[in-house]
Design a protein around this motif. Structure first.
Motif, PDB file in Angstrom:
ATOM      1  N   ALA A  29       0.821  -1.210   0.000  1.00  0.00           N
ATOM      2  CA  ALA A  29       0.000   0.000   0.000  1.00  0.00           C
ATOM      3  C   ALA A  29       0.859   1.266   0.000  1.00  0.00           C
ATOM      4  CB  ALA A  29      -0.941  -0.009   1.210  1.00  0.00           C
ATOM      5  N   SER A  30       2.056   1.189   0.582  1.00  0.00           N
ATOM      6  CA  SER A  30       2.916   2.376   0.650  1.00  0.00           C
ATOM      7  C   SER A  30       3.773   2.574  -0.597  1.00  0.00           C
ATOM      8  CB  SER A  30       3.823   2.290   1.883  1.00  0.00           C
ATOM      9  OG  SER A  30       4.799   1.276   1.701  1.00  0.00           O
ATOM     10  N   MET A  31       3.798   1.591  -1.492  1.00  0.00           N
ATOM     11  CA  MET A  31       4.641   1.686  -2.690  1.00  0.00           C
ATOM     12  C   MET A  31       3.977   2.503  -3.791  1.00  0.00           C
ATOM     13  SD  MET A  31       5.963  -2.179  -3.293  1.00  0.00           S
ATOM     14  CE  MET A  31       7.459  -2.760  -2.587  1.00  0.00           C
ATOM     15  N   THR A  32       4.793   3.301  -4.474  1.00  0.00           N
ATOM     16  CA  THR A  32       4.303   3.989  -5.660  1.00  0.00           C
ATOM     17  C   THR A  32       4.282   2.987  -6.822  1.00  0.00           C
ATOM     18  OG1 THR A  32       6.508   4.587  -6.426  1.00  0.00           O
ATOM     19  CG2 THR A  32       5.413   6.136  -4.892  1.00  0.00           C
ATOM     20  N   LEU A  33       3.650   3.378  -7.910  1.00  0.00           N
ATOM     21  CA  LEU A  33       3.626   2.526  -9.093  1.00  0.00           C
ATOM     22  C   LEU A  33       5.050   2.284  -9.593  1.00  0.00           C
ATOM     23  CD1 LEU A  33       2.116   0.944 -11.258  1.00  0.00           C
ATOM     24  CD2 LEU A  33       1.849   3.099 -12.519  1.00  0.00           C
ATOM     25  N   ASP A  34       5.893   3.314  -9.596  1.00  0.00           N
ATOM     26  CA  ASP A  34       7.284   3.141 -10.025  1.00  0.00           C
ATOM     27  C   ASP A  34       8.016   2.132  -9.145  1.00  0.00           C
ATOM     28  OD1 ASP A  34       7.065   4.876 -12.142  1.00  0.00           O
ATOM     29  OD2 ASP A  34       8.073   6.550 -11.151  1.00  0.00           O
ATOM     30  N   HIS A  35       7.774   2.191  -7.846  1.00  0.00           N
ATOM     31  CA  HIS A  35       8.415   1.243  -6.923  1.00  0.00           C
ATOM     32  C   HIS A  35       7.937  -0.178  -7.222  1.00  0.00           C
ATOM     33  CE1 HIS A  35       9.689   0.480  -2.454  1.00  0.00           C
ATOM     34  NE2 HIS A  35      10.129  -0.447  -3.258  1.00  0.00           N
ATOM     35  N   LYS A  36       6.644  -0.348  -7.456  1.00  0.00           N
ATOM     36  CA  LYS A  36       6.111  -1.681  -7.779  1.00  0.00           C
ATOM     37  C   LYS A  36       6.696  -2.197  -9.095  1.00  0.00           C
ATOM     38  CE  LYS A  36       1.785  -1.005  -5.288  1.00  0.00           C
ATOM     39  NZ  LYS A  36       0.349  -0.739  -5.424  1.00  0.00           N
ATOM     40  N   LEU A  37       6.829  -1.311 -10.073  1.00  0.00           N
ATOM     41  CA  LEU A  37       7.436  -1.714 -11.350  1.00  0.00           C
ATOM     42  C   LEU A  37       8.891  -2.098 -11.154  1.00  0.00           C
ATOM     43  CD1 LEU A  37       5.867   0.935 -13.745  1.00  0.00           C
ATOM     44  CD2 LEU A  37       5.356  -1.517 -13.650  1.00  0.00           C
ATOM     45  N   GLY A  38       9.611  -1.347 -10.354  1.00  0.00           N
ATOM     46  CA  GLY A  38      11.007  -1.658 -10.071  1.00  0.00           C
ATOM     47  C   GLY A  38      11.158  -3.037  -9.444  1.00  0.00           C
ATOM     48  N   ALA A  50      24.977  -1.600  -8.622  1.00  0.00           N
ATOM     49  CA  ALA A  50      23.963  -2.269  -7.796  1.00  0.00           C
ATOM     50  C   ALA A  50      23.342  -1.346  -6.746  1.00  0.00           C
ATOM     51  CB  ALA A  50      24.558  -3.508  -7.133  1.00  0.00           C
ATOM     52  N   ASP A  51      24.150  -0.586  -6.029  1.00  0.00           N
ATOM     53  CA  ASP A  51      23.597   0.294  -4.990  1.00  0.00           C
ATOM     54  C   ASP A  51      22.580   1.264  -5.586  1.00  0.00           C
ATOM     55  OD1 ASP A  51      25.419  -0.994  -3.343  1.00  0.00           O
ATOM     56  OD2 ASP A  51      26.336   0.856  -2.589  1.00  0.00           O
ATOM     57  N   SER A  52      22.910   1.844  -6.723  1.00  0.00           N
ATOM     58  CA  SER A  52      22.004   2.786  -7.378  1.00  0.00           C
ATOM     59  C   SER A  52      20.718   2.099  -7.822  1.00  0.00           C
ATOM     60  CB  SER A  52      22.694   3.434  -8.576  1.00  0.00           C
ATOM     61  OG  SER A  52      21.790   4.243  -9.282  1.00  0.00           O
ATOM     62  N   TYR A  53      20.845   0.896  -8.365  1.00  0.00           N
ATOM     63  CA  TYR A  53      19.641   0.154  -8.774  1.00  0.00           C
ATOM     64  C   TYR A  53      18.714  -0.089  -7.587  1.00  0.00           C
ATOM     65  CZ  TYR A  53      20.981  -1.080 -13.584  1.00  0.00           C
ATOM     66  OH  TYR A  53      21.287  -1.056 -14.912  1.00  0.00           O
ATOM     67  N   VAL A  54      19.281  -0.376  -6.430  1.00  0.00           N
ATOM     68  CA  VAL A  54      18.459  -0.644  -5.238  1.00  0.00           C
ATOM     69  C   VAL A  54      17.838   0.641  -4.706  1.00  0.00           C
ATOM     70  CG1 VAL A  54      18.513  -1.418  -2.826  1.00  0.00           C
ATOM     71  CG2 VAL A  54      19.696  -2.744  -4.589  1.00  0.00           C
ATOM     72  N   THR A  55      18.638   1.688  -4.567  1.00  0.00           N
ATOM     73  CA  THR A  55      18.133   2.907  -3.926  1.00  0.00           C
ATOM     74  C   THR A  55      17.337   3.808  -4.863  1.00  0.00           C
ATOM     75  OG1 THR A  55      20.247   4.017  -4.313  1.00  0.00           O
ATOM     76  CG2 THR A  55      19.944   2.924  -2.182  1.00  0.00           C
ATOM     77  N   ASN A  56      17.669   3.839  -6.145  1.00  0.00           N
ATOM     78  CA  ASN A  56      16.977   4.736  -7.076  1.00  0.00           C
ATOM     79  C   ASN A  56      15.899   4.047  -7.902  1.00  0.00           C
ATOM     80  OD1 ASN A  56      18.619   6.872  -6.228  1.00  0.00           O
ATOM     81  ND2 ASN A  56      20.194   6.338  -7.714  1.00  0.00           N
ATOM     82  N   GLN A  57      16.220   2.887  -8.471  1.00  0.00           N
ATOM     83  CA  GLN A  57      15.232   2.186  -9.289  1.00  0.00           C
ATOM     84  C   GLN A  57      14.411   1.177  -8.478  1.00  0.00           C
ATOM     85  OE1 GLN A  57      18.476   2.694 -10.689  1.00  0.00           O
ATOM     86  NE2 GLN A  57      17.559   4.434 -11.746  1.00  0.00           N
ATOM     87  N   ARG A  58      14.860   0.869  -7.289  1.00  0.00           N
ATOM     88  CA  ARG A  58      14.174  -0.054  -6.377  1.00  0.00           C
ATOM     89  C   ARG A  58      13.875  -1.398  -7.022  1.00  0.00           C
ATOM     90  NH1 ARG A  58      10.259   3.804  -2.785  1.00  0.00           N
ATOM     91  NH2 ARG A  58      11.896   5.259  -2.197  1.00  0.00           N
ATOM     92  N   VAL A  59      14.913  -1.952  -7.650  1.00  0.00           N
ATOM     93  CA  VAL A  59      14.766  -3.248  -8.321  1.00  0.00           C
ATOM     94  C   VAL A  59      14.403  -4.328  -7.307  1.00  0.00           C
ATOM     95  CG1 VAL A  59      16.338  -2.654 -10.208  1.00  0.00           C
ATOM     96  CG2 VAL A  59      17.228  -3.810  -8.153  1.00  0.00           C
TER      97      VAL A  59
END
Length: 168
Positions: A29-38, A50-59
């Motif tokens: 419920a707290s995730m944005t659509l972008d976070h869910k897509l990531g 890897a760090d950037s993918y986790v913190t920025n793209q939220r893979v």
């Protein structure tokens, strides 16, 4: 050694407990659509990105490629990235010859055709358990490998000894 000796046996998993289910629902419920897509993206692991993918793209996780990984490097990477993420990550690796297919200090098994020729299901179960145990020890959740390839086309160099046999 990073690879612990554990008793053989299959863990059994039930449904989520109410506190875990509440955490899942609250987190979604707290995730944005972008976070869910990531969360649906699993790029190849690279220490430089890897760090950037986790913190920025939220893979949702990573697949480890290459043949020169070490167990300690994998464990360090998976542990570090889990600590960066607010949502548990999934990690994968190609394990068609055991974790040793991609990790130099893990168990490497013969390719599938030799296992098929041995026709010993107990050995195959043991191979699966050892591979799963080693993967778990370094933070890997998904071990990819062919399970149903049949060597029906002799001129196809890709399948060959990666299949269990030429008979379905």
């Amino acid at each position: 050694s990073l690879l612990p000796t554990l008793p053989l046996g299959s863990p059994s998993f039930g449904s989520l407990q109410p506190p875990d289910e509440a955490w899942v629902e609250s987190t979604l419920a707290s995730m944005t659509l972008d976070h869910k897509l990531g969360q649906m993206i699993m790029p190849a692991y690279s220490a430089s990105t890897a760090d950037s993918y986790v913190t920025n793209q939220r893979v949702g996780g990573f697949i480890f490629l290459g043949n020169n990984n070490t167990a300690s490097a994998l464990l360090t990477a998976t542990t570090h990235l889990q600590q960066l993420s607010s949502v548990p990550l999934l990690f994968a690796v190609d394990c068609e010859a055991g974790l040793g297919a991609r990790v130099v200090d893990a168990t490497r098994f013969p390719l599938n055709m030799s296992a098929g020729a041995a026709a010993d299901t107990d050995l195959l179960m043991l191979q699966g358990r050892v591979t799963a145990r080693e993967c778990r020890a370094v933070g890997i959740h998904i071990g990819f490998g062919p399970v149903l390839d049949v060597n029906t086309e002799p001129v196809n160099p890709i399948i060959g000894v990666r299949s269990y046999s030429d008979s379905p």
